[in-house]
Write an enzyme that holds these catalytic residues in place. Structure first.
Site, mmCIF file in Angstrom:
data_model
loop_
_atom_site.group_PDB
_atom_site.id
_atom_site.type_symbol
_atom_site.label_atom_id
_atom_site.label_comp_id
_atom_site.label_asym_id
_atom_site.label_seq_id
_atom_site.Cartn_x
_atom_site.Cartn_y
_atom_site.Cartn_z
ATOM 1 N N ASN A 54 6.397 31.294 30.355
ATOM 2 C CA ASN A 54 5.590 29.998 30.452
ATOM 3 C C ASN A 54 4.469 30.524 30.041
ATOM 4 O O ASN A 54 3.485 30.361 30.580
ATOM 5 C CB ASN A 54 5.723 30.175 32.296
ATOM 6 C CG ASN A 54 5.168 28.184 32.499
ATOM 7 O OD1 ASN A 54 4.593 27.854 31.732
ATOM 8 N ND2 ASN A 54 4.613 28.047 33.734
ATOM 9 N N LYS B 157 1.858 28.707 29.986
ATOM 10 C CA LYS B 157 0.574 27.857 30.382
ATOM 11 C C LYS B 157 -0.392 26.690 29.315
ATOM 12 O O LYS B 157 0.096 26.976 28.255
ATOM 13 C CB LYS B 157 0.094 28.563 32.044
ATOM 14 C CG LYS B 157 0.951 28.977 33.166
ATOM 15 C CD LYS B 157 0.209 28.989 34.193
ATOM 16 C CE LYS B 157 2.040 30.359 34.952
ATOM 17 N NZ LYS B 157 1.484 30.346 36.267
ATOM 18 N N HIS C 69 6.941 22.517 37.792
ATOM 19 C CA HIS C 69 5.652 23.938 38.236
ATOM 20 C C HIS C 69 4.892 23.687 39.223
ATOM 21 O O HIS C 69 4.469 22.121 39.484
ATOM 22 C CB HIS C 69 4.862 24.132 37.292
ATOM 23 C CG HIS C 69 4.777 26.024 37.535
ATOM 24 N ND1 HIS C 69 3.689 25.663 38.495
ATOM 25 C CD2 HIS C 69 5.859 26.780 36.619
ATOM 26 C CE1 HIS C 69 3.160 27.298 38.049
ATOM 27 N NE2 HIS C 69 4.362 27.532 37.122
ATOM 28 N N GLU D 9 1.877 24.056 39.858
ATOM 29 C CA GLU D 9 0.860 23.762 39.030
ATOM 30 C C GLU D 9 0.371 22.450 38.829
ATOM 31 O O GLU D 9 0.156 21.625 38.958
ATOM 32 C CB GLU D 9 0.230 24.408 37.651
ATOM 33 C CG GLU D 9 -0.289 25.104 38.046
ATOM 34 C CD GLU D 9 0.369 27.327 37.441
ATOM 35 O OE1 GLU D 9 0.449 26.877 36.119
ATOM 36 O OE2 GLU D 9 -0.151 28.233 38.013
ATOM 37 N N GLU E 176 9.528 30.081 42.778
ATOM 38 C CA GLU E 176 8.586 30.242 42.797
ATOM 39 C C GLU E 176 7.147 30.339 44.058
ATOM 40 O O GLU E 176 6.672 29.598 44.310
ATOM 41 C CB GLU E 176 7.941 29.689 41.386
ATOM 42 C CG GLU E 176 8.320 30.389 40.102
ATOM 43 C CD GLU E 176 7.163 29.558 39.299
ATOM 44 O OE1 GLU E 176 7.321 30.616 38.209
ATOM 45 O OE2 GLU E 176 6.394 28.906 38.946
ATOM 46 N N GLY F 185 0.150 34.299 39.388
ATOM 47 C CA GLY F 185 -0.915 34.722 39.395
ATOM 48 C C GLY F 185 -2.028 35.317 40.081
ATOM 49 O O GLY F 185 -2.909 35.524 39.968
ATOM 50 N N SER G 213 4.224 37.068 39.955
ATOM 51 C CA SER G 213 3.609 37.950 39.380
ATOM 52 C C SER G 213 4.397 38.983 38.751
ATOM 53 O O SER G 213 4.351 40.777 39.374
ATOM 54 C CB SER G 213 2.701 39.015 40.308
ATOM 55 O OG SER G 213 1.255 37.476 40.984
HETATM 56 O O1 G3H Z 1 5.676 30.224 35.579
HETATM 57 C C1 G3H Z 1 5.446 31.036 35.793
HETATM 58 C C2 G3H Z 1 4.104 31.119 36.994
HETATM 59 O O2 G3H Z 1 3.735 30.442 37.410
HETATM 60 C C3 G3H Z 1 4.594 33.151 37.633
HETATM 61 O O3 G3H Z 1 3.126 33.160 36.698
HETATM 62 P P1 G3H Z 1 2.200 34.741 36.851
HETATM 63 O O4 G3H Z 1 3.291 35.572 35.767
HETATM 64 O O5 G3H Z 1 1.353 34.183 36.295
HETATM 65 O O6 G3H Z 1 2.167 35.497 38.625
#
Ligand code: G3H
Length: 257
Positions: free
Chosen positions: A9, A11, A96, A98, A168, A174, A214
């Protein structure tokens, strides 16, 4: 045996040019990794045509990161499911954290999106997960139950079987803080119990549940080795071909054991 599914992803990163660079690199190095693992790339909307074109003859799928709950019409800034179909995009990420936290997407809105996705035979990667406050207040079970029950309301068993879930924990996204394999496994097992109550044991047993938050090359193996973890939804570490491939390799090897 559930085949692992690992998704990138990106983003709000990588326009068409960077998407092309990444995918050419991925294609040149991915080899036979997709034999043991489904691989999905979710670039921003504007990069979807580049991705579907480059991946058309490769065993790597494309996902959108969002889709509207509305049909065509006066919805400035929105993209509908038919537009994704027209681009041959098979997957779409729904819910998600976010989208939930920053853009105010409620369980009701997400449920409407899920229905649109399934009416057009797209496959959702449906995200759930608790905040740190909710976890510390002992609300993990309640939050997962609400997100699953409300988000998947009215869907058929077949719809749910065509859906990938992504657990998640918001506090791990993140942040560099990963849920421990035990914490992640505990949540995934809860998700299967909740699914079994609504859609039956067979569905609960067959649905693939990704872990996200993460995920990195050095923790992918221990996470995917857990019995109820069937893949990963990767943000930051999916931005470089090398680290994403390493996650695929480490994760899918561990899952196979
Ligand atoms: O969609 C992915 C997640 O929000 C995980 O993000 P991350 O691997 O940067 O923690």
């Amino acid at each position: 045996m559930r085949k692992p599914i690992i998704a990138a992803n990106w983003k709000m990163n990588k326009g068409p040019a960077e998407t092309e660079d990444f995918l050419k690199g991925l294609i040149s190095k991915i080899g036979k990794a997709t034999d043991k693992c489904d691989v999905v790339i979710a670039p921003p909307f504007v990069s979807l045509p580049t991705a579907t074109k480059l991946l058309a003859s490769h065993d790597v799928s494309v996902a959108a990161q969002n889709v509207s709950q509305y049909d065509a019409g006066a919805y400035t800034g929105e993209i509908n499911v038919m537009m994704l179909k027209e681009l041959y995009v098979p997957y779409v990420i729904i819910g998600h954290s976010e989208r939930r936290a920053i853009f105010g997407e409620t369980d009701e809105v997400l449920n409407a999106k899920m229905h649109k996705v399934r009416e057009t035979n797209l496959k959702a990667i449906f995200c759930i997960g608790e905040t740190l406050e909710e976890r510390e207040a002992g609300q993990l079970d309640e939050v997962l139950r609400r997100q699953l029950t409300e988000g998947l309301k009215g869907l058929s068993e077949k719809d749910v079987l065509e859906t990938v879930l992504a657990y998640e924990p918001v506090w791990a996204i993140g942040t560099g803080v990963t849920a421990s394999p035990e914490q992640a496994q505990e949540a995934h097992a809860k998700v299967r119990v909740i699914l079994a109550e609504s859609f039956g044991g067979e569905v609960a047993d067959k649905v693939r549940i990704q872990y996200g938050g993460s995920v990195k090359p050095d923790n992918a193996a221990e996470l995917l080795a857990q019995p109820d973890i069937d893949g990963a939804l990767v943000g930051g570490a999916s931005m470089e071909v090398g680290s994403f491939l390493q996650i695929i390799e480490n994760g899918s090897s561990a899952a196979a054991q």
